[in-house]
Design a protein around this motif. Structure first.
Motif, PDB file in Angstrom:
ATOM      1  N   LEU A   1       0.822  -1.207   0.000  1.00 19.36           N
ATOM      2  CA  LEU A   1       0.000   0.000   0.000  1.00 19.36           C
ATOM      3  C   LEU A   1       0.857   1.258   0.000  1.00 19.36           C
ATOM      4  O   LEU A   1       0.498   2.270  -0.605  1.00 19.36           O
ATOM      5  CB  LEU A   1      -0.941  -0.002   1.206  1.00 19.36           C
ATOM      6  N   TYR A   2       2.002   1.190   0.674  1.00 21.27           N
ATOM      7  CA  TYR A   2       2.924   2.337   0.660  1.00 21.27           C
ATOM      8  C   TYR A   2       3.444   2.575  -0.756  1.00 21.27           C
ATOM      9  O   TYR A   2       3.556   3.714  -1.216  1.00 21.27           O
ATOM     10  CB  TYR A   2       4.094   2.086   1.607  1.00 21.27           C
ATOM     11  N   GLU A   3       3.722   1.488  -1.463  1.00 25.84           N
ATOM     12  CA  GLU A   3       4.230   1.602  -2.834  1.00 25.84           C
ATOM     13  C   GLU A   3       3.189   2.235  -3.751  1.00 25.84           C
ATOM     14  O   GLU A   3       3.512   3.037  -4.622  1.00 25.84           O
ATOM     15  CB  GLU A   3       4.612   0.218  -3.352  1.00 25.84           C
ATOM     16  N   TYR A   4       1.916   1.897  -3.546  1.00 26.06           N
ATOM     17  CA  TYR A   4       0.856   2.429  -4.396  1.00 26.06           C
ATOM     18  C   TYR A   4       0.489   3.861  -4.031  1.00 26.06           C
ATOM     19  O   TYR A   4       0.205   4.685  -4.894  1.00 26.06           O
ATOM     20  CB  TYR A   4      -0.394   1.545  -4.305  1.00 26.06           C
ATOM     21  N   GLU A   5       0.463   4.173  -2.739  1.00 29.51           N
ATOM     22  CA  GLU A   5      -0.023   5.481  -2.304  1.00 29.51           C
ATOM     23  C   GLU A   5       1.082   6.470  -1.979  1.00 29.51           C
ATOM     24  O   GLU A   5       0.844   7.669  -1.884  1.00 29.51           O
ATOM     25  CB  GLU A   5      -0.932   5.327  -1.079  1.00 29.51           C
ATOM     26  N   GLY A   6       2.296   5.987  -1.774  1.00 29.53           N
ATOM     27  CA  GLY A   6       3.397   6.883  -1.456  1.00 29.53           C
ATOM     28  C   GLY A   6       3.359   7.407  -0.036  1.00 29.53           C
ATOM     29  O   GLY A   6       3.994   8.414   0.282  1.00 29.53           O
ATOM     30  N   LYS A   7       2.608   6.752   0.830  1.00 27.77           N
ATOM     31  CA  LYS A   7       2.553   7.156   2.231  1.00 27.77           C
ATOM     32  C   LYS A   7       2.253   5.931   3.084  1.00 27.77           C
ATOM     33  O   LYS A   7       1.736   4.918   2.597  1.00 27.77           O
ATOM     34  CB  LYS A   7       1.484   8.224   2.449  1.00 27.77           C
ATOM     35  N   ASP A   8       2.586   6.038   4.365  1.00 27.21           N
ATOM     36  CA  ASP A   8       2.350   4.919   5.273  1.00 27.21           C
ATOM     37  C   ASP A   8       0.854   4.695   5.458  1.00 27.21           C
ATOM     38  O   ASP A   8       0.093   5.638   5.694  1.00 27.21           O
ATOM     39  CB  ASP A   8       2.993   5.190   6.632  1.00 27.21           C
ATOM     40  N   VAL A   9       0.438   3.450   5.327  1.00 30.08           N
ATOM     41  CA  VAL A   9      -0.960   3.069   5.522  1.00 30.08           C
ATOM     42  C   VAL A   9      -1.008   1.997   6.601  1.00 30.08           C
ATOM     43  O   VAL A   9      -0.356   0.960   6.482  1.00 30.08           O
ATOM     44  CB  VAL A   9      -1.585   2.533   4.219  1.00 30.08           C
ATOM     45  N   TYR A  10      -1.759   2.269   7.658  1.00 27.56           N
ATOM     46  CA  TYR A  10      -1.838   1.319   8.769  1.00 27.56           C
ATOM     47  C   TYR A  10      -2.718   0.137   8.383  1.00 27.56           C
ATOM     48  O   TYR A  10      -3.859   0.307   7.959  1.00 27.56           O
ATOM     49  CB  TYR A  10      -2.404   2.001  10.008  1.00 27.56           C
ATOM     50  N   VAL A  11      -2.166  -1.050   8.490  1.00 30.31           N
ATOM     51  CA  VAL A  11      -2.912  -2.283   8.241  1.00 30.31           C
ATOM     52  C   VAL A  11      -2.942  -3.066   9.545  1.00 30.31           C
ATOM     53  O   VAL A  11      -1.901  -3.473  10.061  1.00 30.31           O
ATOM     54  CB  VAL A  11      -2.263  -3.125   7.124  1.00 30.31           C
ATOM     55  N   SER A  12      -4.118  -3.273  10.075  1.00 27.35           N
ATOM     56  CA  SER A  12      -4.244  -3.939  11.368  1.00 27.35           C
ATOM     57  C   SER A  12      -4.259  -5.459  11.213  1.00 27.35           C
ATOM     58  O   SER A  12      -4.485  -5.996  10.121  1.00 27.35           O
ATOM     59  CB  SER A  12      -5.531  -3.492  12.067  1.00 27.35           C
ATOM     60  N   LYS A  13      -4.027  -6.117  12.327  1.00 30.83           N
ATOM     61  CA  LYS A  13      -4.083  -7.583  12.357  1.00 30.83           C
ATOM     62  C   LYS A  13      -5.479  -8.053  11.983  1.00 30.83           C
ATOM     63  O   LYS A  13      -5.646  -9.010  11.216  1.00 30.83           O
ATOM     64  CB  LYS A  13      -3.706  -8.069  13.761  1.00 30.83           C
ATOM     65  N   ARG A  14      -6.488  -7.360  12.509  1.00 28.61           N
ATOM     66  CA  ARG A  14      -7.873  -7.724  12.234  1.00 28.61           C
ATOM     67  C   ARG A  14      -8.190  -7.599  10.744  1.00 28.61           C
ATOM     68  O   ARG A  14      -8.904  -8.436  10.179  1.00 28.61           O
ATOM     69  CB  ARG A  14      -8.800  -6.815  13.052  1.00 28.61           C
ATOM     70  N   THR A  15      -7.639  -6.568  10.096  1.00 27.26           N
ATOM     71  CA  THR A  15      -7.894  -6.357   8.668  1.00 27.26           C
ATOM     72  C   THR A  15      -7.393  -7.530   7.843  1.00 27.26           C
ATOM     73  O   THR A  15      -8.103  -8.050   6.972  1.00 27.26           O
ATOM     74  CB  THR A  15      -7.216  -5.059   8.191  1.00 27.26           C
ATOM     75  N   VAL A  16      -6.168  -7.971   8.106  1.00 28.44           N
ATOM     76  CA  VAL A  16      -5.599  -9.081   7.332  1.00 28.44           C
ATOM     77  C   VAL A  16      -6.336 -10.383   7.641  1.00 28.44           C
ATOM     78  O   VAL A  16      -6.546 -11.216   6.746  1.00 28.44           O
ATOM     79  CB  VAL A  16      -4.090  -9.213   7.610  1.00 28.44           C
ATOM     80  N   GLN A  17      -6.750 -10.577   8.883  1.00 29.52           N
ATOM     81  CA  GLN A  17      -7.527 -11.771   9.220  1.00 29.52           C
ATOM     82  C   GLN A  17      -8.843 -11.805   8.450  1.00 29.52           C
ATOM     83  O   GLN A  17      -9.260 -12.854   7.948  1.00 29.52           O
ATOM     84  CB  GLN A  17      -7.793 -11.814  10.729  1.00 29.52           C
ATOM     85  N   LEU A  18      -9.492 -10.641   8.340  1.00 31.13           N
ATOM     86  CA  LEU A  18     -10.738 -10.563   7.571  1.00 31.13           C
ATOM     87  C   LEU A  18     -10.474 -10.755   6.080  1.00 31.13           C
ATOM     88  O   LEU A  18     -11.298 -11.340   5.366  1.00 31.13           O
ATOM     89  CB  LEU A  18     -11.422  -9.217   7.813  1.00 31.13           C
ATOM     90  N   ASP A  19      -9.319 -10.261   5.607  1.00 33.30           N
ATOM     91  CA  ASP A  19      -8.954 -10.474   4.203  1.00 33.30           C
ATOM     92  C   ASP A  19      -8.812 -11.963   3.903  1.00 33.30           C
ATOM     93  O   ASP A  19      -9.295 -12.457   2.873  1.00 33.30           O
ATOM     94  CB  ASP A  19      -7.638  -9.761   3.883  1.00 33.30           C
ATOM     95  N   ILE A  20      -8.145 -12.674   4.786  1.00 32.95           N
ATOM     96  CA  ILE A  20      -7.957 -14.116   4.596  1.00 32.95           C
ATOM     97  C   ILE A  20      -9.305 -14.827   4.609  1.00 32.95           C
ATOM     98  O   ILE A  20      -9.570 -15.730   3.804  1.00 32.95           O
ATOM     99  CB  ILE A  20      -7.020 -14.683   5.685  1.00 32.95           C
ATOM    100  N   GLN A  21     -10.169 -14.396   5.521  1.00 34.31           N
ATOM    101  CA  GLN A  21     -11.510 -14.979   5.594  1.00 34.31           C
ATOM    102  C   GLN A  21     -12.279 -14.725   4.298  1.00 34.31           C
ATOM    103  O   GLN A  21     -12.972 -15.619   3.784  1.00 34.31           O
ATOM    104  CB  GLN A  21     -12.258 -14.375   6.782  1.00 34.31           C
ATOM    105  N   MET A  22     -12.164 -13.509   3.762  1.00 31.26           N
ATOM    106  CA  MET A  22     -12.843 -13.172   2.511  1.00 31.26           C
ATOM    107  C   MET A  22     -12.286 -13.993   1.352  1.00 31.26           C
ATOM    108  O   MET A  22     -13.038 -14.482   0.501  1.00 31.26           O
ATOM    109  CB  MET A  22     -12.681 -11.679   2.221  1.00 31.26           C
ATOM    110  N   MET A  23     -10.973 -14.160   1.311  1.00 28.15           N
ATOM    111  CA  MET A  23     -10.364 -14.940   0.236  1.00 28.15           C
ATOM    112  C   MET A  23     -10.772 -16.404   0.312  1.00 28.15           C
ATOM    113  O   MET A  23     -10.911 -17.074  -0.717  1.00 28.15           O
ATOM    114  CB  MET A  23      -8.839 -14.808   0.302  1.00 28.15           C
ATOM    115  N   ARG A  24     -10.981 -16.905   1.511  1.00 26.78           N
ATOM    116  CA  ARG A  24     -11.405 -18.299   1.671  1.00 26.78           C
ATOM    117  C   ARG A  24     -12.848 -18.519   1.220  1.00 26.78           C
ATOM    118  O   ARG A  24     -13.223 -19.619   0.824  1.00 26.78           O
ATOM    119  CB  ARG A  24     -11.278 -18.712   3.141  1.00 26.78           C
TER     120      ARG A  24
END
Length: 336
Positions: A38-61
């Protein structure tokens, strides 16, 4: 960047990580990889929480996006694909996807002669080939209003890129009221379409006043040869035009409560297609339905009211009622 685009970037990043079987991935590794992407795409720090990635994995499943990704946890902390050759990038296009793309193509084709979309002609043709559009589906079943004879459309590309690249332009302009053309230095801010006509909102000479220019009255546009720093007003169209109908905004004019009555035969047209987002229904009787809107009184509002002819009555404010009465009286005089 929209949140759904952020999510797609995270899905793609997680997919790339899990496809790399030469490394073992814990949740913190995936969080770090998503943050870096996300930093590479936006050029700024973007906070990604543990909960966000867990929900991402759930969505991908899940099958909500059609992924059904076989993501598994082994040794209680490492993530991987149970199928080594799996990737969300390999998901086949479904019949439903093809149907949606076909419908989208038919809409896009209606814009192919529009200057801003000319470069999309080849893309549209390739899309048609890719989704195997049936011959019977080639006749559009959605028709959008457009006028290919409108003047000024040839300027849209130039203005669009000038706004995007923050460029000062030299414009030759002739309004309908002017006898002669005038040359103006402008800082273009926003393109606006209203009633099938296009307008440019720009800072005029010396960059002090926001002015609306009709594209059909632009004679020519050139890059400014003067060394002038572009002034970006960061215009949000939804905010700038929120108190008006049309394109005429007066910065020092306060919105007024406009009350009007529509006969019962035509009221449903106003209910289903409001004059303005502020519209409210006040009352209804045997003579019609009364509405209010809170807007600046401008030329476009008057045109909308006059368009309803004898089916509408302006109740307030008095000065608008008087203006409409005068216009209708002069119109009647033409027929006598």
């Amino acid at each position: 960047m929209a949140s759904n685009k952020n999510a797609l970037i995270r899905y793609k990043t997680i997919d790339q990580c899990l496809r790399n079987t030469f490394r073992r991935w814990v949740l913190d590794d995936l969080i770090e990889a998503c943050s870096d992407a996300l930093y590479e795409y936006e050029g700024k720090d973007v906070y990604v929480s543990k909960r966000t990635v867990q929900l991402d994995i759930q969505m991908m499943r899940s099958d909500k996006l059609g992924y059904n990704a076989p993501i598994e946890v082994y040794q209680r902390k490492f993530y991987r694909y149970a199928e080594e050759d799996y990737s969300i990038m390999n998901i086949p296009v479904t019949d439903h996807d093809i149907k949606i793309m076909n419908e989208s193509i038919q809409i896009l084709r209606q814009f192919k002669d529009f200057s801003l979309f000319k470069e999309m002609n080849g893309v549209i043709e390739r899309l048609e080939d890719s989704v195997y559009a049936n011959e019977k589906d080639n006749i559009p079943i959605i028709h959008l209003e457009k006028n290919d004879q409108l003047k000024g459309l040839e300027h849209i590309d130039r203005l669009y890129h000038a706004i995007q690249n923050k460029q000062v332009l030299k414009m030759v302009y002739k309004s309908f009221k002017a006898r002669n053309e005038s040359e103006i230095l402008i800082h273009p801010q926003l393109l606006k379409e209203f009633n099938n006509r296009w307008f440019l909102l720009a800072l005029g000479n010396k960059g002090k006043l926001l002015t609306t220019f009709a594209l059909d009255r632009i004679v020519s546009i050139h890059n400014s040869e003067e060394d002038i720093v572009y002034i970006d007003q960061h215009i949000d169209g939804d905010v700038y035009y929120k108190d008006v109908i049309g394109v005429t905004v007066s910065e020092n004019v306060v919105p007024e409560l406009v009350k009007f009555k529509i006969d019962n035969r035509n009221a449903p047209y106003v209910i289903t297609k409001p004059f303005h987002t502020s519209q409210e229904t006040i009352s209804k009787d045997e003579l019609g339905t009364t509405f209010t809107i809170k807007v600046q009184i401008n030329f476009e509002l008057e045109r909308v009211i006059l368009g309803f002819g004898d089916t509408i009555e302006v109740l307030a404010p008095d000065r608008l009622r008087t203006r409409i009465h005068g216009k209708l009286k002069r119109a009647l005089d033409r027929y006598e």
